[in-house]
Each structure stands twice: as C-alpha cells, then as structure tokens.
Design a protein around this motif. Structure first.
Motif, short mmCIF file in Angstrom:
data_model
loop_
_atom_site.label_atom_id
_atom_site.label_comp_id
_atom_site.label_asym_id
_atom_site.label_seq_id
_atom_site.Cartn_x
_atom_site.Cartn_y
_atom_site.Cartn_z
N ASP A 77 0.66 -1.36 0.07
CA ASP A 77 -0.01 -0.12 -0.07
C ASP A 77 0.77 1.17 -0.08
OD1 ASP A 77 -2.13 -1.42 0.04
OD2 ASP A 77 -2.63 -1.32 2.13
N PHE A 78 2.02 1.31 0.78
CA PHE A 78 2.87 2.34 0.80
C PHE A 78 3.23 2.46 -0.38
CE2 PHE A 78 7.23 3.92 1.93
CZ PHE A 78 6.61 5.37 2.42
N GLN A 79 4.02 1.59 -1.37
CA GLN A 79 4.50 1.86 -2.30
C GLN A 79 3.65 2.06 -3.41
OE1 GLN A 79 6.16 -1.99 -4.11
NE2 GLN A 79 7.50 -0.88 -5.25
N GLN A 83 4.00 5.72 -5.63
CA GLN A 83 3.74 5.71 -6.93
C GLN A 83 2.85 6.70 -7.51
OE1 GLN A 83 3.07 1.60 -8.08
NE2 GLN A 83 5.19 1.05 -8.39
N ARG A 84 1.86 6.84 -6.96
CA ARG A 84 0.53 7.90 -7.19
C ARG A 84 1.11 9.36 -6.94
NH1 ARG A 84 -2.97 3.98 -4.61
NH2 ARG A 84 -3.21 5.35 -2.79
N ALA A 85 1.68 9.44 -6.00
CA ALA A 85 2.26 10.85 -5.57
C ALA A 85 3.45 11.23 -6.68
CB ALA A 85 3.03 10.72 -4.28
N CYS A 89 2.99 14.31 -9.06
CA CYS A 89 4.36 15.40 -9.20
C CYS A 89 4.78 15.50 -10.75
CB CYS A 89 5.42 14.89 -8.20
SG CYS A 89 5.37 15.11 -6.76
N GLN A 90 4.70 14.46 -11.38
CA GLN A 90 5.16 14.47 -12.98
C GLN A 90 4.14 15.36 -13.67
OE1 GLN A 90 5.69 10.40 -14.07
NE2 GLN A 90 7.67 10.28 -13.03
#
Length: 96
Positions: A77-79, A83-85, A89-90
């Motif tokens: 879940d953390f990973q 990835q979503r964050a 940002c991108q």
C-alpha cells in the motif's frame, strides 16, 4: 539538479524503509518465528497422527504468517501511494 535531488530523496526513503523493515524483523518477526519453531518442535514430540501433526505445525506457523502478510500488505500500500504521488508530481511538472 532536480534529478539528483530526486535520486537522493529516493535513496533516503529506501534507506528509511529498509531500516523500518529491519527493525520489524528483529523486534517482531524473529520472536514470532522463534515461538513458532519452538511450538513446531513440541509438535514433533507428541504422539500425533500425520494429519494431526501437520495441523499442529500449521497452527504454530499461523501467527508469523499472518504478521508477514500484514507487513507485505502495508508495504505494498505504501509503495502504491508513493507511485501515485510521483505520478501526480510528474503531472504537475508537465502542466507548468
């Protein structure tokens, strides 16, 4: 320079996650594993049928297996959140 800062942040984050996993392993998982192994050894000492022995061993291993599943789920879940964050940002950079 932004790429270098991003790589440095990734390394720092990975080191922090590794340290957390190491701490969980030594403080939580190893004692659970030891308890399971000791209980499994007791299963070997009992006059059990093969099926009862297998159930005894499975019961002994269950707490560690459940804890490991929780850790893996939380890390996954953390990973996913990271990835979503990163994607957000991108997108923010592309939109500028």
């Amino acid at each position: 320079q932004t790429l270098m800062a991003s790589q440095a942040a990734q390394k720092k984050l990975q080191a922090s996650v590794d340290a957390l996993v190491d701490e969980l392993d030594s403080a939580q998982m190893r004692p659970l594993r030891k308890k399971a192994f000791l209980q499994m050894a007791k299963c070997c000492d009992q006059p059990l049928s093969r099926e009862a022995y297998q159930h005894c061993v499975q019961r002994a291993a269950a707490p560690e297996e459940r804890a490991q599943a929780v850790i893996q789920s939380e890390l996954g879940d953390f990973q996913d959140r990271l990835q979503r964050a990163a994607l957000a940002c991108q997108d923010d950079v592309k939109d500028r």
